[in-house]
Design a protein around this motif. Structure first.
Motif, PDB file in Angstrom:
ATOM      1  N   MET A  12       0.854  -1.187   0.000  1.00  7.63           N
ATOM      2  CA  MET A  12       0.000   0.000   0.000  1.00  7.63           C
ATOM      3  C   MET A  12       0.888   1.235   0.000  1.00  7.63           C
ATOM      4  O   MET A  12       1.871   1.297   0.754  1.00  7.63           O
ATOM      5  CB  MET A  12      -0.922   0.004   1.219  1.00  7.63           C
ATOM      6  N   ARG A  13       0.552   2.202  -0.847  1.00  6.23           N
ATOM      7  CA  ARG A  13       1.348   3.431  -0.927  1.00  6.23           C
ATOM      8  C   ARG A  13       0.445   4.654  -0.995  1.00  6.23           C
ATOM      9  O   ARG A  13      -0.619   4.612  -1.605  1.00  6.23           O
ATOM     10  CB  ARG A  13       2.247   3.421  -2.170  1.00  6.23           C
ATOM     11  N   ARG A  14       0.919   5.740  -0.412  1.00  4.77           N
ATOM     12  CA  ARG A  14       0.216   7.015  -0.510  1.00  4.77           C
ATOM     13  C   ARG A  14       0.343   7.574  -1.923  1.00  4.77           C
ATOM     14  O   ARG A  14       1.343   7.344  -2.602  1.00  4.77           O
ATOM     15  CB  ARG A  14       0.812   8.019   0.471  1.00  4.77           C
ATOM     16  N   PHE A  15      -0.683   8.335  -2.344  1.00 10.28           N
ATOM     17  CA  PHE A  15      -0.527   9.097  -3.573  1.00 10.28           C
ATOM     18  C   PHE A  15      -1.242  10.433  -3.453  1.00 10.28           C
ATOM     19  O   PHE A  15      -2.039  10.658  -2.542  1.00 10.28           O
ATOM     20  CB  PHE A  15      -0.977   8.310  -4.807  1.00 10.28           C
ATOM     21  N   TYR A  16      -0.922  11.330  -4.376  1.00  9.17           N
ATOM     22  CA  TYR A  16      -1.305  12.734  -4.262  1.00  9.17           C
ATOM     23  C   TYR A  16      -1.916  13.223  -5.571  1.00  9.17           C
ATOM     24  O   TYR A  16      -1.640  12.685  -6.643  1.00  9.17           O
ATOM     25  CB  TYR A  16      -0.075  13.586  -3.905  1.00  9.17           C
ATOM     26  N   GLN A  17      -2.753  14.258  -5.465  1.00  9.37           N
ATOM     27  CA  GLN A  17      -3.401  14.844  -6.629  1.00  9.37           C
ATOM     28  C   GLN A  17      -3.236  16.365  -6.596  1.00  9.37           C
ATOM     29  O   GLN A  17      -3.222  16.973  -5.521  1.00  9.37           O
ATOM     30  CB  GLN A  17      -4.897  14.524  -6.618  1.00  9.37           C
ATOM     31  N   GLU A  18      -3.149  16.933  -7.799  1.00  6.06           N
ATOM     32  CA  GLU A  18      -3.109  18.391  -7.926  1.00  6.06           C
ATOM     33  C   GLU A  18      -4.394  18.936  -8.531  1.00  6.06           C
ATOM     34  O   GLU A  18      -4.690  20.125  -8.388  1.00  6.06           O
ATOM     35  CB  GLU A  18      -1.931  18.811  -8.804  1.00  6.06           C
ATOM     36  N   SER A  19      -5.143  18.070  -9.218  1.00  5.40           N
ATOM     37  CA  SER A  19      -6.374  18.508  -9.863  1.00  5.40           C
ATOM     38  C   SER A  19      -7.289  17.311 -10.065  1.00  5.40           C
ATOM     39  O   SER A  19      -6.870  16.157  -9.908  1.00  5.40           O
ATOM     40  CB  SER A  19      -6.072  19.162 -11.223  1.00  5.40           C
ATOM     41  N   TRP A  20      -8.530  17.597 -10.422  1.00  3.42           N
ATOM     42  CA  TRP A  20      -9.528  16.559 -10.693  1.00  3.42           C
ATOM     43  C   TRP A  20     -10.574  17.172 -11.618  1.00  3.42           C
ATOM     44  O   TRP A  20     -10.964  18.331 -11.448  1.00  3.42           O
ATOM     45  CB  TRP A  20     -10.143  16.101  -9.369  1.00  3.42           C
ATOM     46  N   GLN A  21     -10.992  16.408 -12.623  1.00  8.58           N
ATOM     47  CA  GLN A  21     -11.956  16.895 -13.600  1.00  8.58           C
ATOM     48  C   GLN A  21     -11.483  18.197 -14.261  1.00  8.58           C
ATOM     49  O   GLN A  21     -12.282  19.057 -14.627  1.00  8.58           O
ATOM     50  CB  GLN A  21     -13.337  17.111 -12.964  1.00  8.58           C
ATOM     51  N   GLY A  22     -10.157  18.335 -14.400  1.00 14.99           N
ATOM     52  CA  GLY A  22      -9.613  19.516 -15.029  1.00 14.99           C
ATOM     53  C   GLY A  22      -9.600  20.752 -14.148  1.00 14.99           C
ATOM     54  O   GLY A  22      -9.310  21.859 -14.630  1.00 14.99           O
ATOM     55  N   ILE A  23      -9.892  20.577 -12.848  1.00 14.27           N
ATOM     56  CA  ILE A  23      -9.961  21.712 -11.925  1.00 14.27           C
ATOM     57  C   ILE A  23      -8.786  21.642 -10.952  1.00 14.27           C
ATOM     58  O   ILE A  23      -8.708  20.714 -10.139  1.00 14.27           O
ATOM     59  CB  ILE A  23     -11.283  21.702 -11.136  1.00 14.27           C
ATOM     60  N   PRO A  24      -7.838  22.593 -11.023  1.00 11.12           N
ATOM     61  CA  PRO A  24      -6.725  22.586 -10.064  1.00 11.12           C
ATOM     62  C   PRO A  24      -7.220  22.905  -8.659  1.00 11.12           C
ATOM     63  O   PRO A  24      -8.029  23.810  -8.469  1.00 11.12           O
ATOM     64  CB  PRO A  24      -5.793  23.682 -10.602  1.00 11.12           C
ATOM     65  N   PHE A  25      -6.724  22.149  -7.688  1.00  8.57           N
ATOM     66  CA  PHE A  25      -7.195  22.332  -6.318  1.00  8.57           C
ATOM     67  C   PHE A  25      -6.827  23.695  -5.755  1.00  8.57           C
ATOM     68  O   PHE A  25      -7.530  24.226  -4.889  1.00  8.57           O
ATOM     69  CB  PHE A  25      -6.635  21.229  -5.418  1.00  8.57           C
TER      70      PHE A  25
ATOM     71  N   ASP B 113     -11.272  15.858   3.110  1.00  9.79           N
ATOM     72  CA  ASP B 113     -12.427  15.540   3.943  1.00  9.79           C
ATOM     73  C   ASP B 113     -13.721  15.958   3.238  1.00  9.79           C
ATOM     74  O   ASP B 113     -13.682  16.520   2.136  1.00  9.79           O
ATOM     75  CB  ASP B 113     -12.305  16.209   5.309  1.00  9.79           C
ATOM     76  N   PRO B 114     -14.884  15.655   3.827  1.00  4.72           N
ATOM     77  CA  PRO B 114     -16.153  16.038   3.173  1.00  4.72           C
ATOM     78  C   PRO B 114     -16.242  17.520   2.834  1.00  4.72           C
ATOM     79  O   PRO B 114     -16.824  17.896   1.813  1.00  4.72           O
ATOM     80  CB  PRO B 114     -17.203  15.630   4.212  1.00  4.72           C
ATOM     81  N   LYS B 115     -15.657  18.378   3.683  1.00  3.30           N
ATOM     82  CA  LYS B 115     -15.679  19.810   3.390  1.00  3.30           C
ATOM     83  C   LYS B 115     -14.910  20.114   2.112  1.00  3.30           C
ATOM     84  O   LYS B 115     -15.338  20.945   1.292  1.00  3.30           O
ATOM     85  CB  LYS B 115     -15.087  20.590   4.567  1.00  3.30           C
ATOM     86  N   PHE B 116     -13.762  19.445   1.927  1.00  6.42           N
ATOM     87  CA  PHE B 116     -12.975  19.624   0.703  1.00  6.42           C
ATOM     88  C   PHE B 116     -13.815  19.244  -0.517  1.00  6.42           C
ATOM     89  O   PHE B 116     -13.873  19.981  -1.504  1.00  6.42           O
ATOM     90  CB  PHE B 116     -11.720  18.752   0.761  1.00  6.42           C
ATOM     91  N   TYR B 117     -14.485  18.074  -0.455  1.00  6.59           N
ATOM     92  CA  TYR B 117     -15.273  17.617  -1.604  1.00  6.59           C
ATOM     93  C   TYR B 117     -16.466  18.531  -1.860  1.00  6.59           C
ATOM     94  O   TYR B 117     -16.824  18.779  -3.013  1.00  6.59           O
ATOM     95  CB  TYR B 117     -15.730  16.173  -1.376  1.00  6.59           C
ATOM     96  N   ALA B 118     -17.077  19.032  -0.795  1.00  7.61           N
ATOM     97  CA  ALA B 118     -18.200  19.951  -0.978  1.00  7.61           C
ATOM     98  C   ALA B 118     -17.750  21.211  -1.705  1.00  7.61           C
ATOM     99  O   ALA B 118     -18.426  21.696  -2.632  1.00  7.61           O
ATOM    100  CB  ALA B 118     -18.813  20.308   0.376  1.00  7.61           C
ATOM    101  N   THR B 119     -16.581  21.746  -1.308  1.00 10.85           N
ATOM    102  CA  THR B 119     -16.051  22.933  -1.973  1.00 10.85           C
ATOM    103  C   THR B 119     -15.692  22.627  -3.411  1.00 10.85           C
ATOM    104  O   THR B 119     -15.927  23.443  -4.315  1.00 10.85           O
ATOM    105  CB  THR B 119     -14.808  23.449  -1.212  1.00 10.85           C
ATOM    106  N   PHE B 120     -15.117  21.431  -3.633  1.00 11.33           N
ATOM    107  CA  PHE B 120     -14.774  21.037  -5.004  1.00 11.33           C
ATOM    108  C   PHE B 120     -16.015  20.981  -5.881  1.00 11.33           C
ATOM    109  O   PHE B 120     -16.016  21.488  -7.019  1.00 11.33           O
ATOM    110  CB  PHE B 120     -14.078  19.673  -5.013  1.00 11.33           C
ATOM    111  N   TYR B 121     -17.081  20.350  -5.386  1.00 14.78           N
ATOM    112  CA  TYR B 121     -18.291  20.216  -6.204  1.00 14.78           C
ATOM    113  C   TYR B 121     -18.934  21.575  -6.476  1.00 14.78           C
ATOM    114  O   TYR B 121     -19.500  21.794  -7.553  1.00 14.78           O
ATOM    115  CB  TYR B 121     -19.279  19.269  -5.531  1.00 14.78           C
ATOM    116  N   GLU B 122     -18.855  22.479  -5.525  1.00 23.73           N
ATOM    117  CA  GLU B 122     -19.363  23.823  -5.784  1.00 23.73           C
ATOM    118  C   GLU B 122     -18.619  24.463  -6.956  1.00 23.73           C
ATOM    119  O   GLU B 122     -19.231  25.099  -7.824  1.00 23.73           O
ATOM    120  CB  GLU B 122     -19.215  24.681  -4.524  1.00 23.73           C
ATOM    121  N   GLU B 123     -17.301  24.277  -6.995  1.00 19.15           N
ATOM    122  CA  GLU B 123     -16.503  24.809  -8.099  1.00 19.15           C
ATOM    123  C   GLU B 123     -16.819  24.087  -9.407  1.00 19.15           C
ATOM    124  O   GLU B 123     -16.918  24.709 -10.472  1.00 19.15           O
ATOM    125  CB  GLU B 123     -15.010  24.674  -7.769  1.00 19.15           C
ATOM    126  N   LEU B 124     -17.010  22.756  -9.329  1.00 11.94           N
ATOM    127  CA  LEU B 124     -17.332  21.987 -10.530  1.00 11.94           C
ATOM    128  C   LEU B 124     -18.660  22.439 -11.130  1.00 11.94           C
ATOM    129  O   LEU B 124     -18.777  22.640 -12.348  1.00 11.94           O
ATOM    130  CB  LEU B 124     -17.374  20.497 -10.189  1.00 11.94           C
TER     131      LEU B 124
END
Length: 261
Positions: A1-14, A27-38
């Motif tokens: 098992m290894r950690r991995f990292y993301q800088e963007s998702w669905q073409g949206i930079p974090f 966390d859920p707050k991060f995803y909620a903010t992401f979906y608002e931007e999406l």
């Protein structure tokens, strides 16, 4: 098992919408903010990246065929009455594109969906009745008296720590109808986990951490990659039988594993 990292998702930079943590899971707050931007950027499913939609379409067709097989087997055994609905539960539905495609493939299925945040359900609420939408973290948010013929997780396992994942799988297994199946589609398969590979990966993480702290390349801790052996062990620990796995020919080599109640 290894950690991995993301800088963007669905073409949206974090960095465009949220504080990024190299050391803590989104966390859920991060995803909620992401979906608002999406939803600010995209007006509907057809606006999402074409390559991603094509990948999900292939996965949905494969999943629909697997669900058909389970339903046929359960109707033959009497687990599903001839005139009764087949129930399917999606864990972590996200923007709901897979669910939209599944309903097109299987219009007679009674589809239930789960998502940690209400924000991500904006488009899917047009297709799924409110009483079949469960907001929160499973299994706590699921009705205890409902049994499902198929439960699936599509690209959500990466964000669940191992001990929690075993617990979630155990609890979801208890909510399957007799002979029902749980299916996991994973976009985070780790091909191998040798000592040398782990050492090199640790060096890469250290370099990423330095770049993150210096503000040169900021990345979000996204979750864990696991090997096939680890996935099979987790399913066995959760009490599943008749475990099978494989790789989908969808352009992204999505890994799948399924186990029976």
């Amino acid at each position: 098992m290894r950690r991995f990292y993301q800088e963007s998702w669905q073409g949206i930079p974090f960095t465009a919408f949220s504080h990024i943590s190299f050391f803590h899971l989104a966390d859920p707050k991060f995803y909620a903010t992401f979906y608002e931007e999406l939803f600010r950027r995209y007006q509907g499913w057809n606006d999402l990246p074409a390559i991603w939609r094509a990948n999900k379409a292939k996965d949905a067709r494969w999943l629909a065929e697997r669900i058909r097989q389970v339903i046929a087997r359960e109707r033959e055994s009497g687990a599903i009455p001839p005139d009764g609905p087949a129930r399917v539960l999606s864990i972590g539905s996200g923007v709901g594109y897979m669910e939209k495609l599944l309903l097109e493939e299987l219009p007679d299925v009674e589809l239930h969906v789960n998502e940690p945040s209400t924000v991500g359900m904006r488009w899917l609420r047009r297709l799924i009745p409110a009483e079949r939408i469960y907001i929160g973290l499973p299994p706590a948010c699921l009705p205890p008296d409902v049994r499902y013929d198929v439960i699936y997780l599509s690209a959500v396992d990466y964000g669940i720590p191992t001990r929690e994942l075993v617990h979630v799988l155990e609890e979801l297994r208890s909510q399957l109808a007799p002979g029902g199946e749980l299916i996991c589609l994973s976009a985070s398969l780790l091909e191998e986990d040798s000592f040398i590979g782990s050492f090199v990966n640790a060096i890469k993480i250290l370099i990423r951490a330095v770049l993150h702290c210096l503000g040169i390349r900021r990345q979000q801790f996204w979750g864990w990659r696991r090997t096939r052996q680890e996935y099979r062990r987790l399913f066995a620990l959760a009490g599943f039988s008749d475990i099978e796995d494989g790789i989908l020919d969808d352009g992204f080599e999505t890994y799948w594993i399924r186990g029976r109640q």
